[in-house]
Scaffold this motif. Structure first.
Motif, PDB file in Angstrom:
ATOM      1  N   LEU A 116      52.039  15.580  12.915  1.00 26.20           N
ATOM      2  CA  LEU A 116      51.384  15.479  11.619  1.00 26.20           C
ATOM      3  C   LEU A 116      51.532  14.067  11.048  1.00 26.20           C
ATOM      4  O   LEU A 116      50.574  13.485  10.532  1.00 26.20           O
ATOM      5  N   ILE A 117      52.728  13.516  11.150  1.00 29.79           N
ATOM      6  CA  ILE A 117      52.964  12.151  10.671  1.00 29.79           C
ATOM      7  C   ILE A 117      52.096  11.156  11.436  1.00 29.79           C
ATOM      8  O   ILE A 117      51.506  10.238  10.851  1.00 29.79           O
ATOM      9  N   ARG A 118      52.003  11.349  12.756  1.00 27.55           N
ATOM     10  CA  ARG A 118      51.186  10.457  13.560  1.00 27.55           C
ATOM     11  C   ARG A 118      49.732  10.490  13.101  1.00 27.55           C
ATOM     12  O   ARG A 118      49.070   9.445  12.960  1.00 27.55           O
ATOM     13  N   ALA A 119      49.201  11.698  12.837  1.00 29.58           N
ATOM     14  CA  ALA A 119      47.813  11.828  12.392  1.00 29.58           C
ATOM     15  C   ALA A 119      47.621  11.199  11.010  1.00 29.58           C
ATOM     16  O   ALA A 119      46.628  10.497  10.776  1.00 29.58           O
ATOM     17  N   HIS A 120      48.566  11.434  10.121  1.00 29.27           N
ATOM     18  CA  HIS A 120      48.441  10.910   8.751  1.00 29.27           C
ATOM     19  C   HIS A 120      48.458   9.393   8.742  1.00 29.27           C
ATOM     20  O   HIS A 120      47.760   8.764   7.932  1.00 29.27           O
ATOM     21  N   THR A 121      49.235   8.793   9.620  1.00 30.04           N
ATOM     22  CA  THR A 121      49.308   7.332   9.679  1.00 30.04           C
ATOM     23  C   THR A 121      48.179   6.732  10.519  1.00 30.04           C
ATOM     24  O   THR A 121      47.836   5.555  10.359  1.00 30.04           O
ATOM     25  N   ALA A 122      47.588   7.518  11.415  1.00 24.24           N
ATOM     26  CA  ALA A 122      46.499   7.023  12.266  1.00 24.24           C
ATOM     27  C   ALA A 122      45.179   6.951  11.514  1.00 24.24           C
ATOM     28  O   ALA A 122      44.333   6.084  11.793  1.00 24.24           O
ATOM     29  N   VAL A 123      44.991   7.856  10.568  1.00 26.04           N
ATOM     30  CA  VAL A 123      43.731   7.922   9.829  1.00 26.04           C
ATOM     31  C   VAL A 123      43.615   6.743   8.856  1.00 26.04           C
ATOM     32  O   VAL A 123      44.587   6.339   8.216  1.00 26.04           O
ATOM     33  N   LEU A 124      42.414   6.190   8.778  1.00 24.98           N
ATOM     34  CA  LEU A 124      42.090   5.233   7.719  1.00 24.98           C
ATOM     35  C   LEU A 124      41.569   6.037   6.542  1.00 24.98           C
ATOM     36  O   LEU A 124      40.583   6.774   6.667  1.00 24.98           O
ATOM     37  N   TRP A 125      42.244   5.915   5.409  1.00 22.98           N
ATOM     38  CA  TRP A 125      41.887   6.695   4.225  1.00 22.98           C
ATOM     39  C   TRP A 125      41.051   5.850   3.265  1.00 22.98           C
ATOM     40  O   TRP A 125      41.340   4.673   3.070  1.00 22.98           O
ATOM     41  N   ARG A 126      40.046   6.460   2.677  1.00 25.66           N
ATOM     42  CA  ARG A 126      39.183   5.779   1.719  1.00 25.66           C
ATOM     43  C   ARG A 126      39.238   6.499   0.368  1.00 25.66           C
ATOM     44  O   ARG A 126      39.238   7.733   0.319  1.00 25.66           O
ATOM     45  N   VAL A 127      39.299   5.740  -0.712  1.00 26.60           N
ATOM     46  CA  VAL A 127      39.335   6.329  -2.051  1.00 26.60           C
ATOM     47  C   VAL A 127      37.942   6.856  -2.379  1.00 26.60           C
ATOM     48  O   VAL A 127      37.008   6.087  -2.606  1.00 26.60           O
ATOM     49  N   GLN A 128      37.809   8.178  -2.385  1.00 27.53           N
ATOM     50  CA  GLN A 128      36.525   8.788  -2.699  1.00 27.53           C
ATOM     51  C   GLN A 128      36.237   8.685  -4.195  1.00 27.53           C
ATOM     52  O   GLN A 128      35.136   8.339  -4.603  1.00 27.53           O
ATOM     53  N   PHE A 129      37.238   8.992  -5.008  1.00 30.27           N
ATOM     54  CA  PHE A 129      37.096   8.859  -6.448  1.00 30.27           C
ATOM     55  C   PHE A 129      38.479   8.867  -7.078  1.00 30.27           C
ATOM     56  O   PHE A 129      39.468   9.223  -6.449  1.00 30.27           O
ATOM     57  N   MET A 130      38.535   8.453  -8.334  1.00 30.35           N
ATOM     58  CA  MET A 130      39.779   8.421  -9.097  1.00 30.35           C
ATOM     59  C   MET A 130      39.759   9.564 -10.106  1.00 30.35           C
ATOM     60  O   MET A 130      38.705   9.943 -10.624  1.00 30.35           O
ATOM     61  N   GLY A 131      40.936  10.117 -10.403  1.00 36.46           N
ATOM     62  CA  GLY A 131      40.965  11.200 -11.385  1.00 36.46           C
ATOM     63  C   GLY A 131      42.335  11.818 -11.511  1.00 36.46           C
ATOM     64  O   GLY A 131      43.303  11.327 -10.921  1.00 36.46           O
ATOM     65  N   PHE A 132      42.411  12.908 -12.264  1.00 30.98           N
ATOM     66  CA  PHE A 132      43.616  13.705 -12.495  1.00 30.98           C
ATOM     67  C   PHE A 132      44.629  12.972 -13.370  1.00 30.98           C
ATOM     68  O   PHE A 132      45.094  13.504 -14.370  1.00 30.98           O
ATOM     69  N   ALA A 133      44.992  11.752 -13.001  1.00 25.81           N
ATOM     70  CA  ALA A 133      45.957  10.957 -13.768  1.00 25.81           C
ATOM     71  C   ALA A 133      45.646   9.484 -13.527  1.00 25.81           C
ATOM     72  O   ALA A 133      45.057   9.133 -12.501  1.00 25.81           O
ATOM     73  N   PRO A 134      46.007   8.588 -14.446  1.00 26.03           N
ATOM     74  CA  PRO A 134      45.757   7.162 -14.236  1.00 26.03           C
ATOM     75  C   PRO A 134      46.367   6.673 -12.926  1.00 26.03           C
ATOM     76  O   PRO A 134      47.548   6.886 -12.667  1.00 26.03           O
ATOM     77  N   GLY A 135      45.539   6.073 -12.092  1.00 26.27           N
ATOM     78  CA  GLY A 135      46.006   5.547 -10.816  1.00 26.27           C
ATOM     79  C   GLY A 135      45.989   6.531  -9.674  1.00 26.27           C
ATOM     80  O   GLY A 135      46.343   6.171  -8.540  1.00 26.27           O
ATOM     81  N   PHE A 136      45.565   7.778  -9.915  1.00 27.07           N
ATOM     82  CA  PHE A 136      45.544   8.798  -8.871  1.00 27.07           C
ATOM     83  C   PHE A 136      44.219   8.716  -8.124  1.00 27.07           C
ATOM     84  O   PHE A 136      43.158   8.981  -8.677  1.00 27.07           O
ATOM     85  N   GLY A 137      44.278   8.318  -6.849  1.00 28.95           N
ATOM     86  CA  GLY A 137      43.080   8.230  -6.035  1.00 28.95           C
ATOM     87  C   GLY A 137      42.992   9.380  -5.055  1.00 28.95           C
ATOM     88  O   GLY A 137      43.967   9.689  -4.359  1.00 28.95           O
ATOM     89  N   TYR A 138      41.831  10.014  -4.999  1.00 25.84           N
ATOM     90  CA  TYR A 138      41.584  11.074  -4.020  1.00 25.84           C
ATOM     91  C   TYR A 138      41.117  10.407  -2.727  1.00 25.84           C
ATOM     92  O   TYR A 138      40.021   9.849  -2.666  1.00 25.84           O
ATOM     93  N   LEU A 139      41.951  10.465  -1.701  1.00 25.00           N
ATOM     94  CA  LEU A 139      41.684   9.783  -0.444  1.00 25.00           C
ATOM     95  C   LEU A 139      41.094  10.746   0.577  1.00 25.00           C
ATOM     96  O   LEU A 139      41.625  11.843   0.785  1.00 25.00           O
TER      97      LEU A 139
END
Length: 223
Positions: A116-139
């Motif tokens: 799981l760690i390998r997959a999480h670090t292998a993926v390139l994450w993109r900020v789809q949108f911001m919300g919920f709290a200041p500075g919280f990015g949905y990746l």
């Protein structure tokens, strides 16, 4: 793509019917922002959602619907390979993977914690949108990432019960998204680890480390 009026001064673009609606919305938002920056389009703001883009016009002017359609149509017709992800400067988030939900999340994904760690670090994450709290990015995983890693991470849903307080800096996943909690707050995502990187600093310019469209890499560290 479907269009819906949002009051007198906004237009909602819905990409939910696309094969990759999140990616289509992100690309459209980036193209519309670029058109605004170079003067091809005059709008007040472009706000990306999970599968939608809200185009807000200047008050009283109305949305240039033809101009918006032209930008999105040109984007759809562009067959040039998307190399933006490879060329971009990614925000690197050093992460200690010792979260309280690491084992449970791995079980949901039917893999070991290390996988799981390998997959999480292998993926390139993109900020789809911001919300919920200041500075919280949905990746969300960028399309350039390996599909097997994306599929593995998408198996992890939300926790059955939310926590009343998630520590600041917690690195979490849920329903195909990842995020870093910028401050202590309630949360129902699975906590994989923690980072010392500040995602929100009200004294900085800009205060948020993330912005819609920016990319993130998680890197494993022991401290």
């Amino acid at each position: 793509m479907r269009e819906y009026p949002a009051g007198d001064d906004a237009l909602l673009l819905d990409f939910s019917g696309q094969p990759s609606p999140g990616r289509a919305a992100a690309r459209a938002a980036a193209a519309l922002r670029a058109a605004t920056s170079d003067g091809r389009l005059v709008v007040a703001d472009v706000v990306a959602g999970a599968e939608t883009v809200l185009v807000e016009a200047l008050p009283g002017i109305g949305v240039n619907e033809l101009g918006v359609r032209r930008v999105v149509h040109d984007l759809a017709a562009d067959t040039t390979p998307d190399v933006a992800a490879a060329a971009a400067d990614h925000l690197v988030v050093d992460t200690v993977y010792d979260g309280p939900d690491l084992d449970a999340a791995a079980s949901m994904a039917r893999c070991s914690p290390d996988e799981l760690i390998r997959a999480h670090t292998a993926v390139l994450w993109r900020v789809q949108f911001m919300g919920f709290a200041p500075g919280f990015g949905y990746l969300t995983p960028d399309d350039s990432s390996d599909k097997s890693d994306i599929d593995l991470l998408s198996e992890i849903g939300r926790r059955d019960q939310s926590r009343p307080a998630v520590p600041s800096g917690s690195v979490a996943v849920a329903a195909g998204y990842s995020a870093v909690y910028p401050r202590e707050s309630p949360g129902g995502w699975h906590l994989l680890g923690r980072t010392s990187r500040r995602m929100w600093d009200s004294t900085a310019v800009p205060p948020a480390a993330l912005a819609a469209g920016s990319t993130v890499r998680f890197e494993r560290t022991d401290r």
